[in-house]
Design an enzyme around this catalytic site. Structure first.
Site, PDB file in Angstrom:
ATOM      1  N   ARG A 239      52.673  29.693 -18.929  1.00 17.84           N
ATOM      2  CA  ARG A 239      51.345  30.261 -19.216  1.00 17.84           C
ATOM      3  C   ARG A 239      51.307  30.796 -20.649  1.00 17.84           C
ATOM      4  NH1 ARG A 239      51.297  31.596 -13.423  1.00 17.84           N
ATOM      5  NH2 ARG A 239      52.454  33.522 -13.698  1.00 17.84           N
ATOM      6  N   PHE A 255      43.595  22.982 -10.513  1.00 19.99           N
ATOM      7  CA  PHE A 255      44.533  23.547  -9.531  1.00 19.99           C
ATOM      8  C   PHE A 255      44.935  24.936 -10.043  1.00 19.99           C
ATOM      9  CE2 PHE A 255      44.971  18.952  -9.651  1.00 19.99           C
ATOM     10  CZ  PHE A 255      44.808  18.585  -8.329  1.00 19.99           C
ATOM     11  N   SER A 278      40.347  24.605  -5.155  1.00 24.34           N
ATOM     12  CA  SER A 278      39.647  24.229  -3.918  1.00 24.34           C
ATOM     13  C   SER A 278      39.654  25.334  -2.865  1.00 24.34           C
ATOM     14  CB  SER A 278      40.265  22.957  -3.332  1.00 24.34           C
ATOM     15  OG  SER A 278      41.606  23.185  -3.003  1.00 24.34           O
ATOM     16  N   ASN A 305      37.305  20.395  -4.796  1.00 24.23           N
ATOM     17  CA  ASN A 305      38.459  19.506  -4.861  1.00 24.23           C
ATOM     18  C   ASN A 305      38.613  18.977  -6.298  1.00 24.23           C
ATOM     19  OD1 ASN A 305      40.199  17.296  -4.716  1.00 24.23           O
ATOM     20  ND2 ASN A 305      39.532  16.804  -2.629  1.00 24.23           N
ATOM     21  N   ALA A 306      39.790  19.154  -6.868  1.00 27.84           N
ATOM     22  CA  ALA A 306      39.993  18.775  -8.271  1.00 27.84           C
ATOM     23  C   ALA A 306      39.823  17.272  -8.479  1.00 27.84           C
ATOM     24  CB  ALA A 306      41.374  19.222  -8.726  1.00 27.84           C
ATOM     25  N   ASP A 326      48.159  21.596 -12.693  1.00 23.24           N
ATOM     26  CA  ASP A 326      49.290  22.221 -11.984  1.00 23.24           C
ATOM     27  C   ASP A 326      49.098  22.096 -10.473  1.00 23.24           C
ATOM     28  OD1 ASP A 326      51.557  23.673 -11.402  1.00 23.24           O
ATOM     29  OD2 ASP A 326      50.614  25.623 -11.752  1.00 23.24           O
ATOM     30  N   CYS A 366      55.672  19.937  -9.083  1.00 25.68           N
ATOM     31  CA  CYS A 366      56.685  20.809  -8.470  1.00 25.68           C
ATOM     32  C   CYS A 366      57.266  20.141  -7.212  1.00 25.68           C
ATOM     33  CB  CYS A 366      56.102  22.182  -8.153  1.00 25.68           C
ATOM     34  SG  CYS A 366      54.688  22.118  -7.065  1.00 25.68           S
TER      35      CYS A 366
HETATM   36  N1  SAH Z   1      48.492  27.211 -12.050  1.00 23.29           N
HETATM   37  C1  SAH Z   1      48.535  28.233 -11.031  1.00 23.29           C
HETATM   38  C2  SAH Z   1      49.268  27.791  -9.776  1.00 23.29           C
HETATM   39  C3  SAH Z   1      48.662  26.570  -9.119  1.00 23.29           C
HETATM   40  S1  SAH Z   1      49.261  26.265  -7.508  1.00 23.29           S
HETATM   41  C4  SAH Z   1      49.136  29.501 -11.614  1.00 23.29           C
HETATM   42  O1  SAH Z   1      49.672  29.465 -12.736  1.00 23.29           O
HETATM   43  O2  SAH Z   1      49.075  30.536 -10.969  1.00 23.29           O
HETATM   44  C5  SAH Z   1      48.255  24.943  -6.995  1.00 23.29           C
HETATM   45  C6  SAH Z   1      46.831  25.343  -6.578  1.00 23.29           C
HETATM   46  O3  SAH Z   1      46.103  24.142  -6.303  1.00 23.29           O
HETATM   47  C7  SAH Z   1      46.744  26.175  -5.317  1.00 23.29           C
HETATM   48  O4  SAH Z   1      46.042  27.357  -5.608  1.00 23.29           O
HETATM   49  C8  SAH Z   1      45.938  25.317  -4.323  1.00 23.29           C
HETATM   50  O5  SAH Z   1      45.025  26.070  -3.543  1.00 23.29           O
HETATM   51  C9  SAH Z   1      45.183  24.422  -5.257  1.00 23.29           C
HETATM   52  N2  SAH Z   1      44.790  23.115  -4.710  1.00 23.29           N
HETATM   53  C10 SAH Z   1      45.438  22.359  -3.801  1.00 23.29           C
HETATM   54  N3  SAH Z   1      44.812  21.180  -3.610  1.00 23.29           N
HETATM   55  C11 SAH Z   1      43.716  21.196  -4.419  1.00 23.29           C
HETATM   56  C12 SAH Z   1      42.675  20.257  -4.687  1.00 23.29           C
HETATM   57  N4  SAH Z   1      42.650  19.081  -4.085  1.00 23.29           N
HETATM   58  N5  SAH Z   1      41.744  20.610  -5.590  1.00 23.29           N
HETATM   59  C13 SAH Z   1      41.765  21.809  -6.212  1.00 23.29           C
HETATM   60  N6  SAH Z   1      42.737  22.728  -6.001  1.00 23.29           N
HETATM   61  C14 SAH Z   1      43.694  22.429  -5.123  1.00 23.29           C
END
Ligand code: SAH
Length: 423
Positions: A239, A255, A278, A305-306, A326, A366
């Site tokens: 970050r 995400f 999401s 949804n991303a 991410d 990850c």
């Molecule tokens: N970058 C963040 C951590 C991300 S973890 C940080 O630094 O804190 C991944 C995230 O993606 C989770 O919050 C999860 O709810 C979200 N997620 C999972 N599937 C998704 C989708 N299809 N579209 C959008 N978000 C999603």
């Protein structure tokens, strides 16, 4: 099923009850239960995991009990906790012939806490203990300001939790302890996951500070709410690192969870940000964090949804100077790798098309089952299909408080690439 042998304490040095190994091989080993490995057991030199298929025989002990692990010939390997339930039935805690007692927990925790003191800059949220990587397999301890959050992943650790907490208190003071055991590993190991305060209740919420590229960034944590133990601490270093490139750029944070990357980027001078998440619960945390950092007006929060959002932004010909991708682990098992590959490729391809020339993509995976080479290959495929040329500005990994053990490749799980669009 491996046949079971009980090796009484006094017999361990005389090998009574064992047809193998030959007399003398167990000499020097302290008493107690023995787990003997098959001759064919495939173990790394100092890899602590033992799977059921590697076990020749094991004493008839309670689940979660301490065992001495010996090679098929009887040579001492180490001591760990055994649980007949899960496929990963034993994790070695020490390579020495010593008891798994409070003195050992104190030493391990002292080393773990000292290590963080040496490597972590100004942040009030830090992973103090990270399981295998700190010689405490099955235990996670995070510190959020003046609260400790503890997670037990094995029955063995669950059973010694009180000793562990005493050792933590000796090292960092009498901080309140919140437990957040995960239901899935707890179910596999056969214990009821604890969620809540241990002994003394602490505050419902804490606001922690992470060192940012320019100044500190504030992130809220409500204990028992959200993912992991509250924050994705494994992305803390990224970050800061990624946001150092954010000044003057429009940011897309896909995400986003609680908008950590967005808050850092806006604090470091990004022009504006679009944040996609999401989960409604996580999006609410994102909203709170944007407010905490006075960044709410400069961000657009999309609770969707991303995959859909990226497609739409592409159709709208939007362009960004910095995109952060991410996602959660798309491949939770080996069988899911192909589907994960398609998922990673799609979001990377679309993000690459959303980059303005000179734009930066910070992209992560990850998934344990997707290697760094696989991930780079997926990004290469995506770039080819997107018709863009990218330069690798940096290779990213998990934060320093999630150290990687040379002998345990599984401890290296977060892979990232910082890519710059050239044309
Ligand atoms: N970058 C963040 C951590 C991300 S973890 C940080 O630094 O804190 C991944 C995230 O993606 C989770 O919050 C999860 O709810 C979200 N997620 C999972 N599937 C998704 C989708 N299809 N579209 C959008 N978000 C999603």
């Amino acid at each position: 099923m491996p046949h079971t042998v009980r090796v009484p304490a006094e017999a361990a040095t005389t090998q009574m009850g064992l047809s193998e190994p030959p007399a003398g091989m167990l000499r020097g080993m302290r008493g107690g239960a023995v787990l003997r490995l098959k001759r064919t057991a495939r173990r790394g030199r100092r890899h602590p995991w033992i799977f059921k298929g590697d076990v020749a025989d094991v004493a008839d002990v309670d689940a979660g009990a301490e065992v001495s692990v010996v090679e098929s010939g009887g040579h001492f390997v180490g001591r760990g906790f055994y649980n007949p339930g899960p496929a990963l039935c034993c994790r070695i805690v020490t390579w020495r012939d010593e008891p798994l007692d409070s003195a050992l927990w104190r030493r391990r925790i002292e080393t773990a806490v000292e290590y963080r003191r040496r490597i972590i800059g100004q942040t009030t949220a830090v992973r103090l203990v990270w399981s295998e990587a700190d010689g405490l397999p099955g235990l996670i301890v995070d510190r959020y300001g003046d609260v400790l959050v503890v997670q037990c992943l094995t029955l063995g650790m669950f059973r010694v939790r009180a000793d562990i907490v005493r050792a933590l208190h000796t090292m960092v003071g009498d901080l309140p302890v919140f437990n957040v055991d995960e239901p899935v590993p707890a179910g596999l190991e056969g214990f009821a996951p604890l969620r809540g305060w241990l002994d003394t209740p602490g505050p419902a919420r804490a606001v922690v500070e992470e060192a940012g590229a320019v100044g500190p960034v504030r992130l809220g944590v409500t204990f028992g709410v959200g993912h992991k133990t509250g924050l994705y601490l494994d992305q803390r270093d990224n970050r800061r690192h990624v946001s150092a490139l954010a000044a003057g750029r429009d940011v897309l944070d896909a995400f986003a969870y609680s908008a950590g990357f967005t808050c850092h980027a806006l604090a470091a001078g990004a022009g504006g940000a679009v944040c996609i998440e999401s989960s409604a619960e996580a999006a609410e945390l994102a909203r709170e964090n944007l407010m905490l950092n006075g960044a709410f007006e400069r961000a657009t929060l999309l609770t969707e949804n991303a995959f859909d959002a990226l497609r739409r932004l592409e159709r709208e010909h939007r362009r960004f100077g910095l995109v952060v991708l991410d996602p959660p682990p798309f491949a939770r098992g080996r069988a899911a790798v192909e589907a994960a590959r398609r998922g990673y490729k799609e979001i990377n391809l679309r993000s690459m098309r959303l980059l303005e020339p000179g734009g930066i993509l910070a992209t992560f995976s990850c998934s344990h089952h997707v290697t760094s080479d696989d991930f780079e290959d997926i990004c290469r495929d995506a770039a080819a299909d997107a018709g863009v040329t990218l330069r690798t500005r940096d290779i990213l990994a998990q934060s320093a408080d999630h150290p990687v053990l040379l002998d345990v490749p599984e401890t290296r799980y977060l892979k990232g690439l910082l890519l710059e669009r050239m044309s």
